[in-house]
Scaffold this active site. Structure first.
Site, PDB file in Angstrom:
ATOM      1  N   LYS A 155       0.859  -1.189   0.000  1.00  0.00           N
ATOM      2  CA  LYS A 155       0.000   0.000   0.000  1.00  0.00           C
ATOM      3  C   LYS A 155       0.885   1.225   0.000  1.00  0.00           C
ATOM      4  O   LYS A 155       2.033   1.165   0.436  1.00  0.00           O
ATOM      5  CB  LYS A 155      -0.879   0.011   1.252  1.00  0.00           C
TER       6      LYS A 155
HETATM    7  P1  NAD Z   1     -12.888   7.507  -2.920  1.00  0.00           P
HETATM    8  O1  NAD Z   1     -11.883   8.547  -2.609  1.00  0.00           O
HETATM    9  O2  NAD Z   1     -13.301   7.296  -4.322  1.00  0.00           O
HETATM   10  O3  NAD Z   1     -14.221   7.773  -2.054  1.00  0.00           O
HETATM   11  C1  NAD Z   1     -14.165   7.902  -0.665  1.00  0.00           C
HETATM   12  C2  NAD Z   1     -15.543   8.323  -0.173  1.00  0.00           C
HETATM   13  O4  NAD Z   1     -15.540   8.301   1.248  1.00  0.00           O
HETATM   14  C3  NAD Z   1     -15.933   9.748  -0.592  1.00  0.00           C
HETATM   15  O5  NAD Z   1     -17.313   9.796  -0.874  1.00  0.00           O
HETATM   16  C4  NAD Z   1     -15.610  10.560   0.671  1.00  0.00           C
HETATM   17  O6  NAD Z   1     -16.361  11.765   0.771  1.00  0.00           O
HETATM   18  C5  NAD Z   1     -16.036   9.554   1.734  1.00  0.00           C
HETATM   19  N1  NAD Z   1     -15.437   9.853   3.042  1.00  0.00           N
HETATM   20  C6  NAD Z   1     -14.162  10.208   3.332  1.00  0.00           C
HETATM   21  N2  NAD Z   1     -14.032  10.453   4.630  1.00  0.00           N
HETATM   22  C7  NAD Z   1     -15.252  10.239   5.201  1.00  0.00           C
HETATM   23  C8  NAD Z   1     -15.760  10.345   6.497  1.00  0.00           C
HETATM   24  N3  NAD Z   1     -14.992  10.732   7.509  1.00  0.00           N
HETATM   25  N4  NAD Z   1     -17.067  10.038   6.703  1.00  0.00           N
HETATM   26  C9  NAD Z   1     -17.852   9.661   5.692  1.00  0.00           C
HETATM   27  N5  NAD Z   1     -17.434   9.553   4.421  1.00  0.00           N
HETATM   28  C10 NAD Z   1     -16.147   9.840   4.184  1.00  0.00           C
HETATM   29  O7  NAD Z   1     -12.305   6.150  -2.274  1.00  0.00           O
HETATM   30  P2  NAD Z   1     -12.667   4.653  -2.686  1.00  0.00           P
HETATM   31  O8  NAD Z   1     -11.688   4.205  -3.696  1.00  0.00           O
HETATM   32  O9  NAD Z   1     -14.127   4.522  -2.942  1.00  0.00           O
HETATM   33  O10 NAD Z   1     -12.266   3.886  -1.332  1.00  0.00           O
HETATM   34  C11 NAD Z   1     -13.166   3.801  -0.230  1.00  0.00           C
HETATM   35  C12 NAD Z   1     -12.731   2.656   0.667  1.00  0.00           C
HETATM   36  O11 NAD Z   1     -12.711   1.432  -0.085  1.00  0.00           O
HETATM   37  C13 NAD Z   1     -11.326   2.784   1.273  1.00  0.00           C
HETATM   38  O12 NAD Z   1     -11.315   2.143   2.529  1.00  0.00           O
HETATM   39  C14 NAD Z   1     -10.472   1.984   0.313  1.00  0.00           C
HETATM   40  O13 NAD Z   1      -9.267   1.539   0.906  1.00  0.00           O
HETATM   41  C15 NAD Z   1     -11.419   0.842   0.014  1.00  0.00           C
HETATM   42  N6  NAD Z   1     -11.134   0.100  -1.228  1.00  0.00           N
HETATM   43  C16 NAD Z   1     -11.090   0.744  -2.428  1.00  0.00           C
HETATM   44  C17 NAD Z   1     -10.841  -0.002  -3.579  1.00  0.00           C
HETATM   45  C18 NAD Z   1     -10.851   0.620  -4.949  1.00  0.00           C
HETATM   46  O14 NAD Z   1     -10.776  -0.125  -5.926  1.00  0.00           O
HETATM   47  N7  NAD Z   1     -10.965   1.930  -5.091  1.00  0.00           N
HETATM   48  C19 NAD Z   1     -10.618  -1.387  -3.489  1.00  0.00           C
HETATM   49  C20 NAD Z   1     -10.683  -1.996  -2.250  1.00  0.00           C
HETATM   50  C21 NAD Z   1     -10.950  -1.251  -1.118  1.00  0.00           C
END
Ligand code: NAD
Length: 432
Positions: A118
């Site tokens: 990561k």
């Molecule tokens: P992103 O940046 O596209 O979206 C994040 C979302 O979370 C946004 O809507 C943001 O406003 C919201 N957010 C941030 N802080 C917050 C808070 N304190 N309270 C409420 N909402 C909040 O990110 P993403 O890629 O969708 O990732 C989200 C989660 O999924 C993370 O934990 C990431 O590690 C995990 N994840 C992502 C992927 C991927 O392919 N993108 C894969 C596996 C896991």
């Protein structure tokens, strides 16, 4: 079995992060439950390689700011290391190490030939212009150039980064090595060798798992309701996919606020609201088709399935007993603390743990990497059907492990992941 190592050994540079301690606590619990060799447990608790870099960036104003960037490779045992890159002001070395460790278990559960990694930069991306983000990304890539490579360590988008970020990394790395090297990142634009369906893969995988859980519990998706925290990549695609199944999304929140509509939120209209000119923060706040609610009410809104898809450690002993869902589908990494887990274990909530639930992203990243190395591209039907096959296979293996060992879903998933990496370590032996 000898005694397990202490949670963190003296001098461990990750030890002051609650997220890293949480990942170690999970590992210790499963190590004890499966009687894992203490030496192997200690190796698995300690990331293999970490790099901390300073990333100076010339701001549009002419001022120079310095940001701190991290890349942690938790395990190199199973192959090339793989994991996202996160831009968030909360990022620190320990958080990145925890996320890298979870990636190792995730790749192992999915039987992918990767170790976990990561990366992150401690920066709020909302405070950077597009040009500043580009300069930040290119300089970071340059600073960690010595520990990445298509057969060494491959990045992908995570919170705060996207396809464009990956395109800049691809370009910067290619300029350094002197040839186009699309296999250095996954989750890049399709035009640059990205995989069709990668952007949607994590949310799709979450939805396949939810459907499987519904089938097992005898719940019909058309009669179900969902609450989703996060309307970024994972959260928004999960909303789209659940809507296609007929599930009503009754509440959604993001970092700026939360909205609710018990009759169901029109997800297409919400996308239009988020993308509308003038909605600079791209937030769900102010959406006309729902009422604003306090953030503290989001996760406890009654629903069939609750999908935390934003950040870690949001389900804690403070709210765990108040959850009113039948299924908890962890789209985010690490959303539930171990103490909250213990409370949930005493309820009838069916947990789909993060390392299984959100594994669709790394699975299609694997497809993208394979396609780039082979220079042979698949169509979206092929990608989606392979994704579904691998997700359901993993879901059923975790279910079988849970039944065989009388474990909860999280322990079963971690048990499978940890055992696979441990077996590989034992077979390869300890060098020299
Ligand atoms: P992103 O940046 O596209 O979206 C994040 C979302 O979370 C946004 O809507 C943001 O406003 C919201 N957010 C941030 N802080 C917050 C808070 N304190 N309270 C409420 N909402 C909040 O990110 P993403 O890629 O969708 O990732 C989200 C989660 O999924 C993370 O934990 C990431 O590690 C995990 N994840 C992502 C992927 C991927 O392919 N993108 C894969 C596996 C896991």
């Amino acid at each position: 079995m000898s005694a397990l190592p202490p949670p963190v050994s003296p001098g461990n540079p990750f030890g002051n992060s609650v997220t890293y301690l949480m990942a170690c606590q999970q590992l210790r619990a499963v190590a004890r439950a499966i009687d894992l060799d203490a030496g192997v447990a200690e190796r698995l608790m300690t990331p293999k390689r970490s790099q901390v870099v300073s990333v100076p960036v010339r701001r549009d104003s002419g001022r120079t700011d310095v940001f701190i960037g991290y890349r942690v490779q938790h395990s190199l045992t199973s192959g090339t290391s793989k994991g996202g890159l996160r831009y968030s002001k909360h990022v620190d070395l320990g958080e990145v190490a925890a996320l890298a460790m979870w990636m190792s278990w995730k790749c192992a559960i999915m039987n992918l030939p990767f170790g976990g990694a990561k990366g992150g930069i401690a920066v709020d991306p909302a405070e950077l212009s597009r040009n500043e983000k580009e300069r930040l990304t290119r300089r970071f890539t340059d600073e960690i150039q010595n520990i990445i490579g298509p057969r060494i360590d491959v990045m992908a988008p995570d919170m705060g980064t996207d396809e464009q970020t990956m395109a800049w990394i691809y370009d910067t790395y290619s300029m350094k090595v002197g040839y186009a090297c699309p296999e250095i990142v996954t989750g890049k634009p399709v035009e640059l060798g990205g995989c069709v369906g990668r952007r949607e893969a994590t949310g799709r995988g979450v939805t396949y798992c939810i459907q499987e859980a519904f089938d097992e519990l005898g719940i019909r998706a058309e009669t179900a309701t969902a609450v989703v925290q996060g309307f970024g990549n994972v959260g928004s695609v999960t909303c789209d996919e659940l809507t296609k199944l007929g599930t009503k999304i009754v509440a959604i929140g993001d970092r700026y606020g939360s909205v609710r509509n018990p009759n169901g939120i029109d997800v297409a209209a919400l996308h239009a609201h988020v993308r509308a000119p003038g909605n600079d923060r791209k937030t769900v706040v102010g959406f006309a088709g729902a009422e604003a609610i306090p953030d503290s009410e989001l996760l406890t809104t009654p629903c069939t399935v609750l999908v935390p898809a934003a950040m870690e450690r949001v389900i804690t002993p403070d709210n765990a007993a108040k959850l009113k869902c039948r299924v908890l589908a962890e789209g985010a990494n690490g959303p539930t603390t171990p103490e909250a887990d213990d409370i949930i274990a005493r309820s009838d909530i069916f947990v789909i743990p993060d390392v299984l639930c959100n594994a669709g992203g790394v699975t299609v990243s694997y497809f993208e990497w394979v396609q780039d190395l082979a220079q042979f591209m698949w169509d979206e039907d092929e990608v989606n059907s392979q994704l579904k096959k691998l997700m359901l296979g993993a879901f059923r293996r975790v279910r079988a492990e849970a039944k065989a060992r009388k474990f909860g879903m999280r322990s079963a998933a971690l048990s499978l992941g940890v055992q696979k990496v441990a077996r590989e370590k034992e077979m390869r032996g300890l060098y020299p």
